[in-house]
Design a protein around this motif. Structure first.
Motif, short mmCIF file in Angstrom:
data_model
loop_
_atom_site.label_atom_id
_atom_site.label_comp_id
_atom_site.label_asym_id
_atom_site.label_seq_id
_atom_site.Cartn_x
_atom_site.Cartn_y
_atom_site.Cartn_z
N SER A 40 0.82 -1.22 0.00
CA SER A 40 0.00 0.00 0.00
C SER A 40 0.85 1.26 0.00
O SER A 40 0.57 2.22 0.71
CB SER A 40 -0.95 0.01 1.20
OG SER A 40 -1.83 -1.08 1.14
N GLY A 41 1.90 1.25 -0.79
CA GLY A 41 2.75 2.43 -0.89
C GLY A 41 4.18 2.07 -1.25
O GLY A 41 4.52 0.91 -1.40
N CYS A 42 4.99 3.11 -1.38
CA CYS A 42 6.36 2.92 -1.82
C CYS A 42 7.32 3.63 -0.88
O CYS A 42 6.94 4.10 0.18
CB CYS A 42 6.52 3.46 -3.25
SG CYS A 42 6.12 5.23 -3.37
N THR A 43 8.57 3.71 -1.28
CA THR A 43 9.58 4.32 -0.43
C THR A 43 9.29 5.78 -0.15
O THR A 43 9.58 6.27 0.94
CB THR A 43 10.98 4.21 -1.07
OG1 THR A 43 10.92 4.73 -2.38
CG2 THR A 43 11.45 2.78 -1.10
N SER A 44 8.73 6.48 -1.11
CA SER A 44 8.44 7.90 -0.86
C SER A 44 7.24 8.07 0.07
O SER A 44 7.27 8.88 0.99
CB SER A 44 8.21 8.64 -2.18
OG SER A 44 7.18 8.03 -2.93
N GLY A 45 6.19 7.31 -0.15
CA GLY A 45 5.01 7.42 0.70
C GLY A 45 5.24 6.94 2.11
O GLY A 45 4.92 7.61 3.08
N HIS A 46 5.81 5.74 2.24
CA HIS A 46 6.05 5.17 3.56
C HIS A 46 7.38 5.67 4.15
O HIS A 46 7.42 6.16 5.27
CB HIS A 46 6.10 3.64 3.51
CG HIS A 46 4.77 2.98 3.38
ND1 HIS A 46 3.75 3.20 4.27
CD2 HIS A 46 4.29 2.12 2.45
CE1 HIS A 46 2.69 2.49 3.92
NE2 HIS A 46 3.00 1.82 2.80
N GLY A 47 8.45 5.52 3.36
CA GLY A 47 9.79 5.79 3.89
C GLY A 47 10.09 7.24 4.17
O GLY A 47 10.82 7.56 5.10
N ILE A 48 9.54 8.15 3.38
CA ILE A 48 9.81 9.57 3.61
C ILE A 48 8.67 10.21 4.38
O ILE A 48 8.85 10.75 5.47
CB ILE A 48 10.05 10.30 2.27
CG1 ILE A 48 11.30 9.75 1.59
CG2 ILE A 48 10.17 11.80 2.49
CD1 ILE A 48 11.51 10.21 0.18
N CYS A 49 7.48 10.15 3.80
CA CYS A 49 6.34 10.86 4.42
C CYS A 49 5.81 10.14 5.65
O CYS A 49 5.57 10.79 6.68
CB CYS A 49 5.23 11.02 3.38
SG CYS A 49 5.74 11.97 1.94
N GLY A 50 5.62 8.84 5.56
CA GLY A 50 5.04 8.10 6.68
C GLY A 50 5.93 8.06 7.90
O GLY A 50 5.48 8.25 9.03
N VAL A 51 7.21 7.81 7.70
CA VAL A 51 8.14 7.77 8.82
C VAL A 51 8.25 9.15 9.47
O VAL A 51 8.28 9.28 10.69
CB VAL A 51 9.53 7.23 8.38
CG1 VAL A 51 10.57 7.41 9.47
CG2 VAL A 51 9.43 5.77 7.97
N ALA A 52 8.25 10.20 8.65
CA ALA A 52 8.32 11.56 9.19
C ALA A 52 7.09 11.89 10.03
O ALA A 52 7.18 12.67 10.98
CB ALA A 52 8.45 12.56 8.05
N ARG A 53 5.94 11.28 9.70
CA ARG A 53 4.72 11.50 10.49
C ARG A 53 4.63 10.52 11.66
O ARG A 53 3.63 10.48 12.36
CB ARG A 53 3.49 11.32 9.58
CG ARG A 53 3.33 12.39 8.54
CD ARG A 53 2.00 12.31 7.78
NE ARG A 53 1.30 11.05 7.83
CZ ARG A 53 1.30 10.13 6.86
NH1 ARG A 53 1.99 10.34 5.77
NH2 ARG A 53 0.62 9.02 7.00
#
Length: 140
Positions: free
Chosen positions: A98-111
């Motif tokens: 349900s996502g990629c490195t940008s969605g999970h790794g950058i945005c999701g981890v930052a949130r």
């Protein structure tokens, strides 16, 4: 500092600013796989900003290529078929996760999203294991 370290830091800052602006100004997460997947949505507003996002990525790459073409030179010892299969597997993985490195790794981890932290850990470990398996066991 080496030029590559400086460029990585500058790139990271630019990605951080861009993803933050998209979230603050548009209320959207910069998950590239979801953006690409949603390009053909029926809602004109929803697909319009996605087209601008994708165009911006390509345009920025073209501009950067004009100033530093050496950043785009890649020596890959893989066949086109192997690269296409790898791309399809990555696409399948983004659907499964349900996502990629940008969605999970950058945005999701930052949130501090626990789901994104777990997803990022899983795909990083999977990538490392598979890369080592293919290189050292299979010999690719």
């Amino acid at each position: 500092m080496q030029e590559s370290i400086v460029m990585a830091l500058v790139g990271g800052v630019i990605i951080g600013i861009a993803t933050s602006l998209l979230l603050v100004l548009n209320g959207r997460v910069a998950g590239v796989s979801s953006i690409l997947n949603g390009l053909l949505e029926r809602s004109p507003y929803e697909s319009e900003w996605k087209w601008f996002f994708v165009f911006g990525m390509f345009f920025a790459g073209m501009v950067m290529n004009q100033f530093h073409p050496e950043y785009f030179s890649v020596d890959v010892n893989r066949s086109s078929v192997m690269i296409m299969i790898a791309g399809l597997l990555v696409g399948f993985g983004t659907l499964m996760g349900s996502g990629c490195t940008s969605g999970h790794g950058i945005c999701g981890v930052a949130r501090l999203s626990m789901r994104s932290i777990v997803a990022t850990i899983c795909f990083m470990i999977s990538g490392m294991v598979m890369a080592n398996f293919l290189r050292h066991v299979v010999g690719l």
